[in-house]
Design a protein around this motif. Structure first.
Motif, short mmCIF file in Angstrom:
data_model
loop_
_atom_site.label_atom_id
_atom_site.label_comp_id
_atom_site.label_asym_id
_atom_site.label_seq_id
_atom_site.Cartn_x
_atom_site.Cartn_y
_atom_site.Cartn_z
N HIS A 1 0.88 -1.10 0.09
CA HIS A 1 0.19 -0.19 -0.03
C HIS A 1 0.82 1.10 -0.05
O HIS A 1 1.85 1.32 0.75
CB HIS A 1 -1.00 -0.13 1.11
CG HIS A 1 -1.76 -1.24 1.05
ND1 HIS A 1 -2.78 -1.48 0.31
CD2 HIS A 1 -2.03 -2.07 2.30
CE1 HIS A 1 -3.24 -2.47 0.53
NE2 HIS A 1 -2.91 -2.86 1.60
N GLN A 2 0.37 2.09 -0.66
CA GLN A 2 1.22 3.60 -0.69
C GLN A 2 0.89 4.17 0.43
O GLN A 2 -0.08 4.18 1.06
CB GLN A 2 0.65 4.35 -1.99
CG GLN A 2 -0.62 4.80 -2.06
CD GLN A 2 -0.98 5.28 -3.34
OE1 GLN A 2 -1.10 4.49 -4.53
NE2 GLN A 2 -1.14 6.48 -3.47
N PRO A 3 1.64 5.24 1.00
CA PRO A 3 1.59 6.06 2.24
C PRO A 3 0.75 7.11 2.08
O PRO A 3 -0.02 7.35 3.00
CB PRO A 3 3.06 6.23 2.79
CG PRO A 3 3.94 6.16 1.43
CD PRO A 3 3.39 5.09 0.54
N ASP A 4 0.88 7.63 0.87
CA ASP A 4 0.05 8.69 0.45
C ASP A 4 -1.12 8.71 -0.25
O ASP A 4 -0.99 8.53 -1.46
CB ASP A 4 0.86 10.12 0.04
CG ASP A 4 -0.01 11.42 -0.44
OD1 ASP A 4 -1.05 11.29 -0.13
OD2 ASP A 4 0.61 12.43 -0.42
N LEU A 5 -2.44 8.53 0.41
CA LEU A 5 -3.51 7.96 -0.17
C LEU A 5 -4.14 8.97 -1.26
O LEU A 5 -5.22 8.63 -1.90
CB LEU A 5 -4.75 7.76 0.95
CG LEU A 5 -4.37 6.84 2.01
CD1 LEU A 5 -5.61 6.51 3.02
CD2 LEU A 5 -3.97 5.55 1.39
N SER A 6 -3.64 10.27 -1.14
CA SER A 6 -4.23 11.22 -1.96
C SER A 6 -3.60 11.22 -3.45
O SER A 6 -4.13 11.66 -4.51
CB SER A 6 -4.27 12.47 -1.39
OG SER A 6 -3.06 13.09 -1.23
N ILE A 7 -2.33 10.56 -3.60
CA ILE A 7 -1.94 10.35 -4.91
C ILE A 7 -2.42 9.24 -5.73
O ILE A 7 -2.51 8.19 -5.27
CB ILE A 7 -0.27 10.07 -4.75
CG1 ILE A 7 0.28 11.54 -3.97
CG2 ILE A 7 0.37 10.03 -6.13
CD1 ILE A 7 1.61 11.36 -3.73
N PRO A 8 -2.58 9.37 -6.97
CA PRO A 8 -3.01 8.55 -7.90
C PRO A 8 -2.08 7.34 -7.86
O PRO A 8 -0.78 7.43 -7.89
CB PRO A 8 -3.08 9.14 -9.26
CG PRO A 8 -3.61 10.50 -8.84
CD PRO A 8 -2.77 10.76 -7.54
N ARG A 9 -2.44 5.83 -8.13
CA ARG A 9 -1.76 4.78 -8.01
C ARG A 9 -1.29 4.63 -9.28
O ARG A 9 -2.05 4.78 -10.44
CB ARG A 9 -2.75 3.59 -7.79
CG ARG A 9 -2.07 2.33 -7.40
CD ARG A 9 -3.10 1.02 -7.41
NE ARG A 9 -3.93 1.47 -6.16
CZ ARG A 9 -5.24 1.70 -6.25
NH1 ARG A 9 -5.78 1.54 -7.44
NH2 ARG A 9 -6.03 1.71 -5.23
N ALA B 1 -5.58 20.68 -13.90
CA ALA B 1 -6.29 20.25 -12.95
C ALA B 1 -7.27 21.10 -12.47
O ALA B 1 -8.20 21.60 -13.02
CB ALA B 1 -5.38 19.84 -11.89
#
Lengths: 469, 469
Positions: free
Chosen positions: B72-80, B224
């Motif tokens: 899992h990535q630590p920063d949830l707000s960044i797109p995978r 954006a």
């Protein structure tokens, strides 16, 4: 200090103390006409003296409003409200309703007026009000209650909602089956979560397209920079009640429950809270636009959905009981207008019914609100009037009011659109009869013809009148 | 404290002190192949033991790399990062290059390995490295130098650039005429600024499409949430040198100059600075991907543009001389890899020429950089090898190396792609001869066939090797 210097100091201090700046927030349930409203508001204020169309706005009636010009917005990172594009749409041949805005936008006006109050007059013959109009999606307001919910509560609320709205439940069917098959306490598969979140998001899009207003979490359908990020990949869990509180409490950090809970909290902290901190807490006045006719057309379930959505929205303005809001953000909205839009789509004798229907739908929450500090007004409104009203004589000699306008296919219609019910009809009513309020196109205008409205001046008087005294 | 307790404390402390986490940043000039690189990197590490394709990565060669899994990535707000979609593209029939990513994205891997160093071995038989790979647009890196420029300097730099690049100047012609006609000190018309900014943005889009790398301000082409906001509506002023420093200094707050200057500063503070604070300053290693063959194909001006762009980029890694960066963000990148991508589009005997060309283009900035703390490597790379190399016998009996692969139209080609120049040819060369390096499609593979690469292991050894010792 000399007298003149003292006088100057006093004046500076008074100017600062006076209400020279007002942030007006505009939002609405899906397709309620935010863009038309803001465009018409700017248009009417800018064309005031040529057209004398705002008799119910006191400062205008008394000839004290001297001018209105557009000014630079203070926050450069917010998109500018597309006023020019909207006006171009109204004055096209054929005219069309402007493109809905997406996300937040802003437009600023400077209003020059002759003050009436002795204090302001002391300060000068002419005063000015800086009016900052902020347009934002209703879904963002609908996300506010999340701030005081934890994941379990939110999950239950969302599932309850689906269980009481069979059409929504049907739209969510594929997602529901997929999520119910999962073990909430087992290690989660990120890929599976992403798939189910995509289904849930798709279901929100479909619901919005079908006319439902209860769209939550609101950012799922406006992802902006976060498309494909875990922050927009969670959903409620229908099977939570199968587990004991202790089981849930002891869920492992890599379990489905823990992962969704983490993302829900992240969503609150990184998307909901910043909106309220940076924007909502700085609004002075709020108008919420509601298209009741569209809900009546769509059926019993859509009216119930509107009722529930508005009930939730009203909570955001109840500072008295819900002082968590005041603690968090110190919101300062002191006037709240609920405008029932497109009131020109029924005859004007229906205005009282429109108000009464809304009041009946919101009886309980309105009761609670009246004890609070927020002034509330409910009124019908047509930002850009699309129809003319006339009297038809029927074959039996009876007279009836009727509307004349273009439908969206460009055909001219003249007919009696029917009555608005004063309270929510029973579900049977839609099975036997239902409603068919026509959707009108904007009026066809020459460049020198003015945009007309219904009761825009009443709305402006409520929202701005005291600041222009 | 007992001995075992002390041992435990020591171990915890050592684990923290060890390099257990590495943030690897991947960026590239326009269309250099970021998506292919990251996909291939993840693929090669995940399929290591089955395929033994990484002999130059020491930990792999020695059989010490035990496993690699996605986490899992630590920063949830960044797109995978869309790894699965990219793999699906490579294994389609026919295969295609994956969609380029837009904005920032992230993918995380956990590498388990048997440590070699005695310190790590003391801590256990198996160690792990958390590898966080962050993909971001080269334009964001190109915006970094703005942080130490004021509006006047930036304006001059941008205008100088246009004057030295006739193709870019031609693309900007309509905008240039429009802006030159304005009085820099007169009150600005917001509508006019918006129009000119739209032209300037359009010119950046066209330049990028034409293969230019120097795209600044980078957010103009990836707006954006800010589409239509004043923060993305400014541009350089070609006529500034007509005014004295004093005139400029005394420009009124509503003048064109003051307004553009305000927006430029807003852009730096609200878009550039947050990227460096939240992301750039947290990167440990950086790879920059460059497609030199595409630049050679496109002509003398595009090669010059690449040269200038890379020179600017290199400044971001010169902490020694430019300690404003260290003061601002304490960046910590200690290894920087310049990878010349698509090296499989020429024969392998051209690898030294590719490196030498880049080194010649960057002679001065590289000289400066070598005195700094950053380790630098320049190497050719093919993330996903699209061609096979073979020896052709010509009619006169001579032998020549050649490439075999599919072009983008799906035709099989076998030919000698030509030589890469070791230094920048003169402009004449393009007029008489020029370059025509073919663009190849990805190789056609069965599900059980592995993705091949060229020198990916060399890149990995430089970027990760020391952390897996």
């Amino acid at each position: 200090m000399s007298w003149s210097k003292f006088e100057y100091q006093l004046q500076t201090w008074l100017e600062r103390g006076l209400d020279q700046r007002l942030r007006l927030a505009v939002t609405g349930l899906s397709r309620a006409g935010k863009t038309a409203f803001i465009s018409a508001l700017v248009y009417q204020l800018r064309h005031l003296n040529a057209q004398q169309q705002l008799p119910l706005l006191q400062v205008a009636r008394e000839g004290r409003l001297l001018g209105c010009k557009r000014t630079h917005q203070p926050d450069l990172s917010i998109p500018r409200f597309p006023y020019d594009q909207a006006l171009a749409a109204f004055y096209s041949q054929p005219p069309y309703w402007p493109q809905p805005t997406n996300g937040i936008s802003e437009i600023c006006l400077n209003l020059r007026y002759r003050p009436q109050t002795s204090l302001k007059r002391y300060l000068g013959e002419v005063a000015s009000l800086q009016l900052e109009i902020v347009d934002y999606p209703g879904e963002w307001l609908l996300d506010l209650p999340l701030l005081e919910q934890d994941f379990i509560t939110w999950s239950q609320t969302s599932i309850d909602y689906l269980q009481h709205h069979p059409q929504r439940r049907a739209l969510a069917q594929t997602w529901w089956q997929g999520v119910e098959a999962l073990d909430v306490l087992a290690p989660a598969d990120e890929h599976k979560i992403a798939q189910l979140a995509a289904l849930y998001t798709e279901n929100l899009h479909q619901s919005k397209a079908a006319g439902f207003a209860w769209i939550q979490p609101g950012r799922f359908i406006m992802p902006a920079d976060h498309a494909g990020a875990p922050i927009l990949e969670f959903f409620p869990l229908p099977q939570l009640d199968k587990y004991s509180a202790e089981q849930i409490h002891q869920a492992a950090p890599d379990s489905l429950f823990a992962l969704l809970q983490q993302r829900f909290e992240y969503y609150k902290n990184h998307l909901v809270r910043p909106f309220y901190k940076e924007h909502f807490s700085r609004f002075d006045r709020q108008i919420v636009l509601i298209d009741l006719l569209q809900a009546l057309n769509a059926g019993h379930e859509k009216v119930l959905d509107t009722q529930m959505t508005l009930t939730q929205l009203l909570q955001s303005f109840r500072y008295g009981q819900r002082d968590f809001l005041r603690r968090l953000f110190a919101p300062r909205i002191d006037r709240l207008l609920f405008a029932i839009t497109k009131s020109d789509h029924v005859t004007r004798d229906q205005d009282p019914a429109l108000c009464q229907l809304l009041q009946n739908l919101l009886q309980d929450p309105l009761q609670d609100l009246r004890t609070d500090a927020v002034q509330l007004q409910i009124q019908p409104l047509a930002s850009v009037r699309a129809t003319q009203e006339l009297i038809l004589e029927l074959s039996d000699g009876q007279k009836t009011p009727a509307l004349k306008g273009h439908n969206l296919q460009g055909e001219v219609l003249t007919f009696y659109p029917g009555e608005v019910p004063k309270s929510l009809p029973s579900p049977d009513f839609w099975q036997t009869q239902g409603f068919e309020f026509v959707h009108f196109a904007p009026p066809s205008l020459h460049q020198e013809q003015a945009l007309a409205h219904l009761r825009m001046d009443e709305a402006l008087e409520f929202l701005l009148g005291d600041k222009l005294a």
